[in-house]
Design an enzyme around this catalytic site. Structure first.
Site, PDB file in Angstrom:
ATOM      1  CE1 TYR A 162      -4.158   1.372  -0.339  1.00  0.00           C
ATOM      2  CE2 TYR A 162      -3.578   2.726   1.549  1.00  0.00           C
ATOM      3  CZ  TYR A 162      -4.416   2.448   0.495  1.00  0.00           C
ATOM      4  OH  TYR A 162      -5.511   3.238   0.268  1.00  0.00           O
ATOM      5  CE  LYS A 169      -7.010   6.246   0.731  1.00  0.00           C
ATOM      6  NZ  LYS A 169      -7.920   7.157   0.036  1.00  0.00           N
TER       7      LYS A 169
END
Ligand SMILES: NC(=O)c1ccc[n+]([C@@H]2O[C@H](COP(=O)([O-])OP(=O)(O)OC[C@H]3O[C@@H](n4cnc5c(N)ncnc54)[C@H](O)[C@@H]3O)[C@@H](O)[C@H]2O)c1
Length: 269
Positions: A162, A169
């Site tokens: 990720y 995020k």
């Protein structure tokens, strides 16, 4: 009568049929919401993005379909001026947008370029705050106003693959909390939905997707993967009056994956 009957809102981030925003739109429409949509402006004379959004939303009786490049403050400002003109005061905004250059996403975070880092933060984080800035003045300020972003657990804990998007995020989650505090005095609520993996265009750029699905299926308390409709249901709740005392929240729609300390069903006995 639906959960969102009488409510008007904007959904930003439909790219195609598979987008999370598409399922959110369908569910919100089913619950009675009147919807307007933005799309990423097309480059040159092709109108692929616009046409896709028109196709995907044709059964949803859209109040507005208009381009908005969230990389440009002036375009966000122009977009919400049009929203105000055509829809009047709105009750909610759904921000379902993220982007990072592929090379900067595929490499270890410490190898990401400065430009790639800034782009990821710009489109995936700053744009939410900028949308909040231009949307807040045209939102109802009677306790029904709601803004929702889409986030992922990779911003809380390390999810290999990720990478840079996890860094973005984390910043998005914190932006949601600060904006929730600041807009609370205007009675506007700000939340994020932390979705489990859903196969979309954006997700295909991140890590090994099949592995992710297996991981959630084997390791989450509910032992199953989520659907984009599950995210739609959470978005409908947050935008409804049932969510009226929920703000600054990261609502996990991930089968409970985020509570686990071990993966793969391993048990310590
Ligand atoms: N798919 C998943 O597994 C998953 C899980 C958790 C969170 N999310 C988040 O959900 C959101 C939606 O992603 P998705 O998976 O539906 O993928 P998607 O590719 O369908 O949606 C991403 C959207 O961002 C838009 N976008 C990118 N740059 C833009 C710009 N400059 N201006 C305006 N729009 C721009 C794209 O046009 C697209 O509509 C993202 O924030 C993503 O990080 C996705």
């Amino acid at each position: 009568m639906g959960l969102l009957t009488g409510k008007r809102g904007i959904i930003m981030g439909i790219a195609n049929e598979r987008s999370i925003a598409t399922s959110v739109a369908r569910l919100m429409h089913k619950e009675g919401a009147q919807l307007g949509f933005s799309y990423l402006p097309d480059v040159g004379d092709r109108n692929r993005n616009e046409q896709r959004v028109r196709d995907v939303t044709k059964d949803l009786n859209p109040s507005l379909i208009e381009s908005c490049n969230v990389a440009e403050d002036s375009d966000i400002q122009r977009f919400f001026a049009i929203v105000q003109e055509q829809m009047g005061e709105i009750d909610f905004v759904i921000h379902s947008i993220a982007f990072a250059p592929t090379d900067d996403l595929k490499c270890p975070t410490y190898q990401a370029s400065r430009a790639g880092f800034l782009t990821a933060m710009d489109i995936s984080v700053y744009s939410f705050l900028a949308v909040a800035r231009y949307a807040a003045p045209i939102m109802k300020q009677d306790g029904t106003g709601s803004m929702t972003a889409m986030t992922y657990f990779g911003g809380e804990k390390v999810m290999p693959g990720y990478n840079l998007m996890g860094v973005a995020k984390a910043a998005l989650d914190t932006s949601v909390r600060y904006a929730a505090y600041e807009l609370g005095e205007k009675k506007i609520r700000v939340n994020a939905i932390s979705a489990g993996p859903v196969k979309t265009l954006a997700a295909s750029a991140v890590g090994d997707f099949k592995k992710m699905l297996t991981l959630y299926e084997t390791s989450s308390p509910l032992r199953s993967n989520i659907t984009a409709e599950d995210v739609g249901a959470a978005a409908a709740f947050l935008s409804s009056d049932y969510g009226k005392m929920t703000t600054g929240e990261i609502l996990h729609v991930d089968g409970g994956y985020h509570i686990m300390g071990v993966s793969g069903g391993a048990e310590v006995k």
